[in-house]
Design an enzyme around this catalytic site. Structure first.
Site, short mmCIF file in Angstrom:
data_model
loop_
_atom_site.label_atom_id
_atom_site.label_comp_id
_atom_site.label_asym_id
_atom_site.label_seq_id
_atom_site.Cartn_x
_atom_site.Cartn_y
_atom_site.Cartn_z
N GLY A 65 1.14 -1.64 0.07
CA GLY A 65 0.16 -0.59 0.41
C GLY A 65 0.89 1.28 -0.04
O GLY A 65 2.15 1.58 0.33
N GLY A 114 -0.01 -4.61 0.62
CA GLY A 114 -1.52 -4.60 0.00
C GLY A 114 -1.41 -5.94 -1.27
O GLY A 114 -2.15 -5.89 -2.16
N GLU A 137 5.52 -6.15 7.15
CA GLU A 137 4.91 -4.79 8.04
C GLU A 137 6.04 -5.20 9.12
O GLU A 137 6.11 -4.14 10.35
CB GLU A 137 3.60 -5.58 8.20
CG GLU A 137 2.81 -4.73 7.36
CD GLU A 137 3.03 -5.88 6.15
OE1 GLU A 137 2.43 -6.17 5.02
OE2 GLU A 137 3.42 -6.87 6.55
N ASP A 145 -1.52 -6.93 7.66
CA ASP A 145 -2.68 -6.97 7.30
C ASP A 145 -3.72 -6.86 6.55
O ASP A 145 -3.23 -9.00 5.49
CB ASP A 145 -3.32 -5.44 7.91
CG ASP A 145 -3.05 -4.63 6.32
OD1 ASP A 145 -1.68 -4.69 6.25
OD2 ASP A 145 -3.06 -3.39 6.24
#
Length: 349
Positions: A65, A114, A137, A145
């Site tokens: 992302g 992402g 992450e 996520d």
């Protein structure tokens, strides 16, 4: 709409091509909205029988992302625009998981963060010799996520916990062996695969990909599963560190050194996240949990600091707060996972 997403229908296939090569096709909010709109439109279009997600030029597939945007949100608007990004991105992730038509994702290149979120929901996930899969992450103080809790917690043994904590990069062969990919093709046959998917019977997708598949090289991660299962057995970060400290093998020392560079907060969040996700039976519940986490960690010190160290100043020397596993209290983790006010909770489209 945005030029960063290219949309077309060829034959009976809807094609979504990520087209932001300067950022390795990292997702922006307009890209998320363009993908969601296309999927909703094609869902009810009888002429579109399947969907292909790939990337245009460059070393895609999708490197994650727009973390620079998210950091700016944390610093400048209290995380408000960042929370909007997570909210809408997670709706896209859920839409893909529940999509009624076959989705084929071509993970031909860097597939991180992402990019994992838009490829793992696909019924058919194609890895190649160019695939580099990771959830990195913990190195930026975020957390794995976009459904990472769901996918990683369901891998064999403790591989998911290992990937979540270390951010290890898995090649295409490893993706196939772990079930993160359903097929392994060489990149020179991808154009043929896409053409045939668009024109041949939609029930033939598995057969088309199977016919074009090749045997991948040996996978390094498969060779280390015994060590992973032993050292990453616990859901307590302190136990994992102690286990690695007690092993003087090169492998254990390397993984221990890696973990020492990661955000202790993120590591503890990830362990709780995977443990909780594994108990869930509905992907929507997983995304509601991940949204609670995201809405809080985006404004915690580690995220802005992690992105500073990796993206802004590029010194790769983040100063984590708390700095140690022991400093991350159960109360802090409980607060990150606590329910949001009812009107702020995440909901599917």
């Amino acid at each position: 709409m945005t030029d960063d997403i290219l949309l077309k229908v060829e034959g009976h296939a809807g094609f979504i091509s990520l087209n932001r090569p300067s950022a390795l096709h990292a997702l922006t909010l307009p890209m998320v909205h363009a993908m969601t709109a296309a999927l909703l439109k094609w869902r009810d279009d009888p002429a579109v029988k399947c969907v292909v997600i790939d990337h245009a030029d460059g070393r895609g597939f999708c490197a994650g992302g727009d973390i620079a945007f998210l950091r700016n949100s944390a610093i400048n608007d209290g995380g408000e625009s960042g929370r909007q990004f997570f909210h809408d991105e997670y709706q896209l992730n859920h839409l893909l998981v529940t999509y009624p038509k076959p989705v084929v994702a071509f993970m031909d290149g860097i597939t991180m963060g992402g990019g994992v979120g838009i490829s793992q929901p696909a019924r058919f996930r194609v890895a190649t010799e160019n695939t580099k899969f990771a959830m990195p992450e913990t190195g930026i103080g975020l957390f794995p996520d976009v459904g990472g809790g769901w996918y990683l917690s369901r891998l064999e043994g403790r591989v998911g916990q290992f990937l979540a904590l270390t951010g290890a990069r898995i090649a295409g062969a490893g993706c196939l062996s772990l079930g993160l990919a359903t097929h392994y093709l060489t990149s020179n046959v991808l154009a043929e695969a896409k053409s045939r998917i668009a024109t041949e019977d939609v029930d033939r997708i598995d057969g088309i990909l199977g016919t074009l598949s090749v045997t991948p090289p040996d996978s390094k991660i498969v060779e280390t599963i015994v060590q992973i299962n032993r050292h990453f057995a616990s859901d307590r970060l302190e136990d994992i560190l102690a286990s690695l400290e007690g092993d003087d093998s090169d492998w254990a020392m390397k993984e221990l050194a890696t973990l020492r560079t990661k955000s202790p907060q993120t590591c503890k969040v990830a362990l709780r996240q995977l443990a909780e996700s594994n108990k869930l039976t509905d992907f929507a519940d997983n995304m509601a949990m991940e949204y609670r986490i995201a809405s809080r960690v985006i404004v915690r010190p580690d995220f802005a600091e992690g992105v500073r160290a990796v993206i802004v100043d590029k010194d790769n020397a983040p100063k984590w707060d708390p700095a140690t596993a022991e400093g991350v209290t159960d109360a802090l983790i409980d607060a990150i996972f606590a329910p949001l006010p009812a009107q702020e909770e995440w909901k599917p489209l």
